[in-house]
Design a protein around this motif. Sequence first.
Motif, short mmCIF file in Angstrom:
data_model
loop_
_atom_site.label_atom_id
_atom_site.label_comp_id
_atom_site.label_asym_id
_atom_site.label_seq_id
_atom_site.Cartn_x
_atom_site.Cartn_y
_atom_site.Cartn_z
N ILE A 1 0.86 -1.19 0.00
CA ILE A 1 0.00 0.00 0.00
C ILE A 1 0.89 1.23 0.00
CG2 ILE A 1 -1.87 1.23 1.15
CD1 ILE A 1 -2.57 -1.37 2.58
N ASP A 2 0.74 2.06 -1.03
CA ASP A 2 1.61 3.21 -1.21
C ASP A 2 0.78 4.47 -1.42
OD1 ASP A 2 4.16 4.54 -1.69
OD2 ASP A 2 3.62 4.57 -3.81
N ALA A 3 1.33 5.61 -1.06
CA ALA A 3 0.80 6.92 -1.44
C ALA A 3 -0.69 7.06 -1.12
CB ALA A 3 1.09 7.18 -2.91
N ASP A 4 -1.53 7.31 -2.14
CA ASP A 4 -2.95 7.56 -1.91
C ASP A 4 -3.67 6.36 -1.31
OD1 ASP A 4 -2.60 10.06 -2.96
OD2 ASP A 4 -3.33 9.56 -4.95
N GLY A 5 -3.11 5.17 -1.47
CA GLY A 5 -3.72 4.00 -0.84
C GLY A 5 -3.75 4.10 0.68
N LEU A 6 -2.82 4.87 1.25
CA LEU A 6 -2.77 5.04 2.70
C LEU A 6 -3.97 5.80 3.23
CD1 LEU A 6 1.03 5.92 2.91
CD2 LEU A 6 -0.03 3.76 3.59
N TYR A 7 -4.58 6.64 2.39
CA TYR A 7 -5.79 7.38 2.77
C TYR A 7 -6.89 6.39 3.13
CZ TYR A 7 -10.25 9.74 1.88
OH TYR A 7 -11.54 10.20 1.96
N TYR A 8 -7.05 5.34 2.33
CA TYR A 8 -8.11 4.37 2.56
C TYR A 8 -7.80 3.49 3.75
CZ TYR A 8 -9.66 6.04 -1.93
OH TYR A 8 -10.09 6.86 -2.94
N LEU A 9 -6.53 3.20 3.97
CA LEU A 9 -6.15 2.43 5.15
C LEU A 9 -6.53 3.19 6.42
CD1 LEU A 9 -4.71 -0.02 6.41
CD2 LEU A 9 -2.57 1.26 6.26
N LYS A 10 -6.27 4.49 6.43
CA LYS A 10 -6.65 5.30 7.58
C LYS A 10 -8.16 5.38 7.71
CE LYS A 10 -6.31 9.86 9.68
NZ LYS A 10 -5.81 11.25 9.56
N LYS A 11 -8.85 5.55 6.59
CA LYS A 11 -10.30 5.72 6.59
C LYS A 11 -11.01 4.51 7.19
CE LYS A 11 -14.15 6.72 3.42
NZ LYS A 11 -14.49 7.04 2.01
N TYR A 12 -10.54 3.30 6.87
CA TYR A 12 -11.23 2.10 7.34
C TYR A 12 -10.52 1.42 8.51
CZ TYR A 12 -14.10 2.67 3.21
OH TYR A 12 -14.96 3.17 2.27
N GLY A 13 -9.29 1.81 8.78
CA GLY A 13 -8.58 1.32 9.97
C GLY A 13 -8.38 -0.18 10.03
N ASP A 14 -8.16 -0.80 8.87
CA ASP A 14 -8.04 -2.26 8.83
C ASP A 14 -6.79 -2.76 9.53
OD1 ASP A 14 -10.31 -2.99 7.01
OD2 ASP A 14 -9.24 -1.63 5.69
N LYS A 15 -6.92 -3.93 10.14
CA LYS A 15 -5.76 -4.70 10.60
C LYS A 15 -5.52 -5.79 9.57
CE LYS A 15 -6.34 -3.88 15.58
NZ LYS A 15 -5.07 -3.16 15.75
N LEU A 16 -4.35 -5.80 8.97
CA LEU A 16 -4.12 -6.62 7.79
C LEU A 16 -3.28 -7.88 8.04
CD1 LEU A 16 -3.59 -3.70 5.27
CD2 LEU A 16 -5.62 -5.10 5.59
N GLY A 17 -3.06 -8.19 9.30
CA GLY A 17 -2.44 -9.47 9.64
C GLY A 17 -1.02 -9.64 9.16
N TYR A 18 -0.29 -8.56 9.02
CA TYR A 18 1.13 -8.56 8.64
C TYR A 18 1.39 -9.17 7.26
CZ TYR A 18 1.80 -7.09 13.43
OH TYR A 18 1.72 -6.40 14.60
N ARG A 19 0.34 -9.27 6.41
CA ARG A 19 0.55 -9.70 5.03
C ARG A 19 0.76 -8.52 4.11
NH1 ARG A 19 -4.59 -9.06 2.40
NH2 ARG A 19 -6.21 -8.60 3.95
N ALA A 20 0.64 -7.31 4.67
CA ALA A 20 0.74 -6.08 3.88
C ALA A 20 1.97 -5.28 4.25
CB ALA A 20 -0.51 -5.22 4.06
N ILE A 21 2.48 -4.53 3.27
CA ILE A 21 3.60 -3.62 3.46
C ILE A 21 3.10 -2.23 3.09
CG2 ILE A 21 5.93 -2.99 2.70
CD1 ILE A 21 6.13 -5.98 1.71
N ILE A 22 3.31 -1.26 3.97
CA ILE A 22 2.97 0.12 3.65
C ILE A 22 4.25 0.93 3.49
CG2 ILE A 22 0.74 -0.04 4.83
CD1 ILE A 22 1.90 1.71 7.07
N THR A 23 4.24 1.91 2.58
CA THR A 23 5.48 2.62 2.23
C THR A 23 5.30 4.13 2.34
OG1 THR A 23 4.83 2.55 -0.10
CG2 THR A 23 6.23 0.77 0.68
N PRO A 24 5.03 4.65 3.54
CA PRO A 24 4.85 6.10 3.68
C PRO A 24 6.17 6.85 3.81
CG PRO A 24 4.58 5.04 5.81
CD PRO A 24 4.81 3.93 4.80
N HIS A 25 6.18 8.11 3.38
CA HIS A 25 7.24 9.02 3.82
C HIS A 25 6.78 9.68 5.11
CE1 HIS A 25 4.73 12.19 2.16
NE2 HIS A 25 4.92 11.77 0.91
#
Length: 380
Positions: free
Chosen positions: A228-252
């Motif tokens: 999950i990168d860039a604008d995808g992080l907006y949706y992660l925050k919006k829904y607050g999902d716990k993704l079970g450590y199968r996901a990698i997020i790449t924020p600055h």
Amino acid sequence: MSIGVDILEISRIRKLMENEKFLNRFFSDAEISYIESSAKADETCAGIFAAKEAIIKALNGNLAGLQYKDISIERKNDVPFAYVNGINFFVSISHDGDYAISVASTEEYSSKMNIADEFKVFKKRNDFTHKGDYGKLAIFAGSLSMTGAPYFASLAAMRTGCGLSYLYIDKDIQDILSVKLSETIIRCNDKYDLKDMDAVLFGPAWSFFENRDKIYKDITHSNKKLVIDADGLYYLKKYGDKLGYRAIITPHFAELARLLGVEIEKIIEEPKKYARLASNKFEVVVVLKGHNTIVMNKDNEYINHTGNPGMATAGSGDVLAGIIASLLVQGFKAFDAAKYGVYLHGLAGDLAKEKYTEYSLIASDIIEFIPKAIKMMEVK
């Protein structure tokens, strides 16, 4: 251009060959086989050894952790050459009486980087494989006027070795990306099918249209591995999902501040603390981008030391996202895909810097040097 020349007395090598350990210490298995098959083994051995010495001189004596056996003199159409630590060398070998003479030259940057064994992770591929063995990646990226992000992410993923890349984009940019990308499969994002995908990358320049919410929910509920990168992080925050450590997020830093709802100054002061906080909150691997990029999950922490300020350029993050996603579909575990992806990205950037300088480096230059960086990270 960098040039090295060496002249070696053949009788000296003839004497050394009396010691059975000599060949095994200084020559690769292929070189030993070639020497032993030669009618004049001592001359052949001296020529190869002189070529190795010439390459070392072309490197200004900097072996960067290499052993003599790592400097393998190969032949194509009976013409000698070498590929050492990511550098192509043109090699000539001749004999004059009692001497072997070799000249080695390269027009490429003579890398001074020593690649630690823990980062030599790219293994030789099995001959009996096909593109499906190296993973199918779905990428959701791009929007009108932002076609660079999906281009960089897709091309970087392919250069890093994934077998198939599917790019899902808005219809109004489909024609543009179809022209720019020859190897990527281009589809409209309202016709996505995640069933056969090994991982999904979403977010680069993705924007915030209404249909994005449904796509995000379908992706996160698919149980696919994610980046999950860039604008995808907006949706992660919006829904607050716990993704079970199968996901990698790449924020600055600014994106992590928005994701956690804290001031950016706090992230700057204690980046590790907030990277771990985000990892625990969303159950993800966090790649906090910046100088000495941090990779973090609940159990592991890695601080990266490759890369340079020239990589602070538009599209560099999209390249990184594509690299990490590519490693993910090829079977690397989430933390390892992030760790080695960050290292590879920075290494490619360091190689690009030597050609283009920090001032002139752009994202496509990083992609240009991914193959050389991978070569330097190959398992010997």
